[in-house]
Structures are given as structure tokens and as C-alpha cells.
Design a protein around this motif. Structure first.
Motif, PDB file in Angstrom:
ATOM      1  N   ALA A 176     -25.750 -27.891-102.724  1.00 19.48           N
ATOM      2  CA  ALA A 176     -26.872 -28.709-102.268  1.00 19.48           C
ATOM      3  C   ALA A 176     -27.502 -28.114-101.015  1.00 19.48           C
ATOM      4  CB  ALA A 176     -26.393 -30.138-102.005  1.00 19.48           C
ATOM      5  N   ARG A 177     -26.687 -27.563-100.132  1.00 21.32           N
ATOM      6  CA  ARG A 177     -27.210 -26.945 -98.918  1.00 21.32           C
ATOM      7  C   ARG A 177     -27.981 -25.672 -99.243  1.00 21.32           C
ATOM      8  NH1 ARG A 177     -22.946 -25.969 -94.441  1.00 21.32           N
ATOM      9  NH2 ARG A 177     -24.844 -25.377 -93.354  1.00 21.32           N
ATOM     10  N   ALA A 178     -27.519 -24.925-100.238  1.00 21.26           N
ATOM     11  CA  ALA A 178     -28.236 -23.711-100.631  1.00 21.26           C
ATOM     12  C   ALA A 178     -29.635 -24.044-101.140  1.00 21.26           C
ATOM     13  CB  ALA A 178     -27.447 -22.971-101.710  1.00 21.26           C
ATOM     14  N   TYR A 179     -29.788 -25.184-101.775  1.00 22.79           N
ATOM     15  CA  TYR A 179     -31.104 -25.595-102.264  1.00 22.79           C
ATOM     16  C   TYR A 179     -32.037 -25.986-101.126  1.00 22.79           C
ATOM     17  CZ  TYR A 179     -29.408 -25.876-107.121  1.00 22.79           C
ATOM     18  OH  TYR A 179     -28.915 -25.579-108.361  1.00 22.79           O
ATOM     19  N   THR A 180     -31.499 -26.583-100.062  1.00 20.41           N
ATOM     20  CA  THR A 180     -32.346 -27.163 -99.025  1.00 20.41           C
ATOM     21  C   THR A 180     -32.402 -26.373 -97.721  1.00 20.41           C
ATOM     22  OG1 THR A 180     -30.486 -28.536 -98.255  1.00 20.41           O
ATOM     23  CG2 THR A 180     -31.941 -29.488 -99.937  1.00 20.41           C
ATOM     24  N   ASP A 181     -31.331 -25.635 -97.396  1.00 21.49           N
ATOM     25  CA  ASP A 181     -31.288 -24.926 -96.102  1.00 21.49           C
ATOM     26  C   ASP A 181     -30.334 -23.739 -96.218  1.00 21.49           C
ATOM     27  OD1 ASP A 181     -31.763 -24.287 -93.482  1.00 21.49           O
ATOM     28  OD2 ASP A 181     -30.426 -25.831 -92.658  1.00 21.49           O
ATOM     29  N   VAL A 182     -30.773 -22.675 -96.854  1.00 22.78           N
ATOM     30  CA  VAL A 182     -29.885 -21.568 -97.186  1.00 22.78           C
ATOM     31  C   VAL A 182     -29.615 -20.635 -96.007  1.00 22.78           C
ATOM     32  CG1 VAL A 182     -31.655 -19.918 -97.940  1.00 22.78           C
ATOM     33  CG2 VAL A 182     -29.387 -19.888 -99.020  1.00 22.78           C
ATOM     34  N   VAL A 183     -30.495 -20.617 -95.010  1.00 18.50           N
ATOM     35  CA  VAL A 183     -30.370 -19.625 -93.929  1.00 18.50           C
ATOM     36  C   VAL A 183     -29.026 -19.708 -93.203  1.00 18.50           C
ATOM     37  CG1 VAL A 183     -31.312 -18.851 -91.719  1.00 18.50           C
ATOM     38  CG2 VAL A 183     -32.846 -19.366 -93.620  1.00 18.50           C
ATOM     39  N   PRO A 184     -28.558 -20.898 -92.774  1.00 21.16           N
ATOM     40  CA  PRO A 184     -27.241 -20.936 -92.115  1.00 21.16           C
ATOM     41  C   PRO A 184     -26.114 -20.414 -92.999  1.00 21.16           C
ATOM     42  CG  PRO A 184     -28.436 -22.974 -91.718  1.00 21.16           C
ATOM     43  CD  PRO A 184     -29.199 -22.223 -92.765  1.00 21.16           C
ATOM     44  N   LEU A 185     -26.221 -20.650 -94.297  1.00 23.65           N
ATOM     45  CA  LEU A 185     -25.197 -20.136 -95.206  1.00 23.65           C
ATOM     46  C   LEU A 185     -25.201 -18.615 -95.233  1.00 23.65           C
ATOM     47  CD1 LEU A 185     -25.614 -22.537 -98.294  1.00 23.65           C
ATOM     48  CD2 LEU A 185     -24.139 -22.794 -96.294  1.00 23.65           C
ATOM     49  N   LEU A 186     -26.389 -18.022 -95.252  1.00 29.25           N
ATOM     50  CA  LEU A 186     -26.492 -16.568 -95.291  1.00 29.25           C
ATOM     51  C   LEU A 186     -26.033 -15.943 -93.977  1.00 29.25           C
ATOM     52  CD1 LEU A 186     -29.904 -16.116 -97.154  1.00 29.25           C
ATOM     53  CD2 LEU A 186     -27.584 -15.941 -98.083  1.00 29.25           C
ATOM     54  N   VAL A 187     -26.308 -16.619 -92.862  1.00 31.10           N
ATOM     55  CA  VAL A 187     -25.820 -16.121 -91.566  1.00 31.10           C
ATOM     56  C   VAL A 187     -24.298 -16.093 -91.563  1.00 31.10           C
ATOM     57  CG1 VAL A 187     -25.638 -16.658 -89.103  1.00 31.10           C
ATOM     58  CG2 VAL A 187     -27.856 -16.832 -90.261  1.00 31.10           C
ATOM     59  N   SER A 188     -23.686 -17.164 -92.072  1.00 29.09           N
ATOM     60  CA  SER A 188     -22.223 -17.223 -92.140  1.00 29.09           C
ATOM     61  C   SER A 188     -21.677 -16.152 -93.074  1.00 29.09           C
ATOM     62  CB  SER A 188     -21.790 -18.612 -92.618  1.00 29.09           C
ATOM     63  OG  SER A 188     -20.386 -18.690 -92.700  1.00 29.09           O
ATOM     64  N   ASP A 189     -22.318 -15.983 -94.238  1.00 32.23           N
ATOM     65  CA  ASP A 189     -21.877 -14.954 -95.185  1.00 32.23           C
ATOM     66  C   ASP A 189     -21.937 -13.566 -94.555  1.00 32.23           C
ATOM     67  OD1 ASP A 189     -21.572 -16.905 -97.143  1.00 32.23           O
ATOM     68  OD2 ASP A 189     -23.571 -16.583 -97.982  1.00 32.23           O
ATOM     69  N   ALA A 190     -23.046 -13.277 -93.877  1.00 35.21           N
ATOM     70  CA  ALA A 190     -23.212 -11.962 -93.257  1.00 35.21           C
ATOM     71  C   ALA A 190     -22.151 -11.730 -92.185  1.00 35.21           C
ATOM     72  CB  ALA A 190     -24.613 -11.844 -92.651  1.00 35.21           C
ATOM     73  N   ALA A 191     -21.823 -12.788 -91.428  1.00 30.21           N
ATOM     74  CA  ALA A 191     -20.816 -12.651 -90.378  1.00 30.21           C
ATOM     75  C   ALA A 191     -19.435 -12.379 -90.978  1.00 30.21           C
ATOM     76  CB  ALA A 191     -20.779 -13.913 -89.520  1.00 30.21           C
ATOM     77  N   VAL A 192     -19.100 -13.058 -92.062  1.00 35.57           N
ATOM     78  CA  VAL A 192     -17.793 -12.839 -92.695  1.00 35.57           C
ATOM     79  C   VAL A 192     -17.699 -11.424 -93.258  1.00 35.57           C
ATOM     80  CG1 VAL A 192     -16.252 -13.549 -94.560  1.00 35.57           C
ATOM     81  CG2 VAL A 192     -17.437 -15.278 -93.214  1.00 35.57           C
ATOM     82  N   VAL A 193     -18.748 -10.976 -93.935  1.00 35.75           N
ATOM     83  CA  VAL A 193     -18.748  -9.610 -94.472  1.00 35.75           C
ATOM     84  C   VAL A 193     -18.663  -8.598 -93.332  1.00 35.75           C
ATOM     85  CG1 VAL A 193     -20.090  -7.891 -95.747  1.00 35.75           C
ATOM     86  CG2 VAL A 193     -20.001 -10.251 -96.574  1.00 35.75           C
ATOM     87  N   GLY A 194     -19.425  -8.830 -92.263  1.00 36.06           N
ATOM     88  CA  GLY A 194     -19.364  -7.936 -91.103  1.00 36.06           C
ATOM     89  C   GLY A 194     -17.994  -7.928 -90.467  1.00 36.06           C
ATOM     90  N   ALA A 195     -17.350  -9.097 -90.405  1.00 38.09           N
ATOM     91  CA  ALA A 195     -15.998  -9.161 -89.852  1.00 38.09           C
ATOM     92  C   ALA A 195     -15.024  -8.364 -90.693  1.00 38.09           C
ATOM     93  CB  ALA A 195     -15.544 -10.622 -89.748  1.00 38.09           C
TER      94      ALA A 195
END
Length: 233
Positions: A176-195
Motif C-alpha cells: 500500500a505504501r508503494a502505491y502512495t509514497d514509494v520514495v521512502p521505500l526506495l531510499v531504504s532499499d538503496a541504503a540496505v544495498v549500499g550497506a
């Protein structure tokens, strides 16, 4: 695993470091796939029937894209658990090696190898401190690798934001969050991959440091009078 100061020889760390590197690569790939699915969900848009969780305990039938996201998310969780187990084993090994090499009691008792990740407030610095102490074993003034701070910063962002590693909402709530506000999810994903990427570099740096120190110690012992092929005459 105990912290007595009985003299023990450091254990090889190269093989375990390779296992951790492979586990980190797997976890990083899993979170990258999760990011791709977040983008796909955001691009597709929320169905007219609304989010998967309709409220009051009612859930609509998932679309094929949402169904596939559940699978991607579950596989990512498995990869993350495997990576965590491998990394904890590596962290305990380098900590024990540091104790054996320095002959000093570590700053953090061995339970902190595990508890340091989950105890509030302490989890903001304890794991980083264990790695730093292991890297400096026998050489307190040695500069820490820059990648240590990059890894730790990205880890904190990826753990505490978006739908990161410490996020507890259901998979349907993340959809549901991906449908309405995906940017915070992508920031978190990028941080995990970078980590994950920076942690690979960190593991290599610490392993190389401990292997070099072990080789120098072996050569020094071999050069001591009365020592022949690692045994006293």
C-alpha cells in the motif's frame, strides 16, 4: 567464546570472510529485487479495488504483481537471515582473534556480539565498536578504514527508515505504501544495498589486516632462537 585471557592462537578468518561476502551479495541482490518491485508497484498504480488490506480484517484477492512481491519479500527475508547468521559468526571470530592477538580483555563482552544489534540506544554504536576494536587489535593507533563509517551510516539508514530491516509492518502494508509514497521505500532499499556493498569491502579490509598480522606473528616466532618449523627444539 569466553573472555578469559588464556593465551590462544588466532583462528583463520579468510574462509569465513568469503562465506560472509557471498551471503552479503545474496542479501544485497534480494533487496535490489525488492526495490525493483517497489518501482513496479508504484508504476502500476493502486487497483480500483483499493489496497490489499481493506480494513476490519478484510483482504481482497491479490493481483499477480502483488503476489509476486510477496514471494520476492519472503526470499529477501530468508537471504537477510542467512546473511545475519554468517556475519555474526564472522564478527565473533574477528573479536576472538583480536583478544588472542592483543592479550587484552575486549571492551565489549561476547554477549554484545549478539545483543548489540537489538538493545535500544546501544545498537547505535556497539556493533561498529566491536569491528573497530578488532581492526585495531595489537595496534591501537592504526587508522580505521573509511568504509567502516560508510557501512555503519548506511546500515542505520537502511535499518531505521522506510521499510528497512527493522520495519515491522505487514507485506500488504508495504505494498500500500508503494502505491502512495514509494520514495521512502526506495531510499531504504538503496541504503540496505549500499550497506551490503560497503560491508563486503569492510570484511575484506578487516580480514586482510588480521591475516597480515597473523603472518607477521608466525614469521616472528619462526625467527626466535630455539624455534624450528613452529616447534621448540
Amino acid at each position: 567464546m569466553n573472555d578469559d585471557l588464556t593465551k590462544t592462537a588466532p583462528h583463520p578468518v579468510r574462509g569465513l570472510s568469503r562465506c560472509v561476502t557471498a551471503a552479503l551479495a545474496l542479501a544485497g541482490a534480494a533487496w535490489l529485487a525488492r526495490a525493483v518491485w517497489h518501482i513496479r508497484l508504484a508504476t502500476a498504480g493502486e487497483p480500483l479495488s483499493g489496497p490489499p488490506d481493506q480494513g476490519d480484517g478484510k483482504h481482497r484477492t491479490l493481483t499477480s504483481l502483488e503476489d509476486s512481491y510477496h514471494l520476492v519479500s519472503a526470499l529477501g527475508d530468508v537471504a537477510t537471515v542467512l546473511c545475519a547468521l554468517a556475519f555474526l559468526a564472522w564478527l565473533l571470530r574477528i573479536r576472538d582473534n583480536a583478544r588472542a592477538r592483543s592479550g587484552q580483555r575486549p571492551r565489549y563482552a561476547w554477549p554484545w556480539v549478539y545483543a548489540g544489534w537489538v538493545v535500544p540506544i546501544a545498537n547505535l554504536w556497539v556493533p561498529r565498536g566491536i569491528v573497530a576494536e578488532a581492526h585495531r587489535a595489537g595496534d591501537p593507533e592504526a587508522p580505521l578504514p573509511r568504509v567502516l563509517n560508510w557501512w555503519w551510516g548506511l546500515w542505520l539508514v537502511g535499518s531505521l527508515s522506510g521499510a528497512g530491516l527493522m520495519y515491522s509492518d505487514s507485506t500488504d502494508a508495504v505494498i500500500a505504501r508503494a502505491y502512495t509514497d514509494v520514495v521512502p521505500l526506495l531510499v531504504s532499499d538503496a541504503a540496505v544495498v549500499g550497506a551490503a556493498v560497503t560491508c563486503v569491502l569492510l570484511v575484506r579490509a578487516v580480514a586482510d589486516k588480521q591475516e597480515r598480522a597473523g603472518g607477521e606473528e608466525s614469521r616472528r616466532r619462526a625467527a626466535e632462537p630455539g624455534v624450528v618449523d613452529g616447534a621448540t627444539s
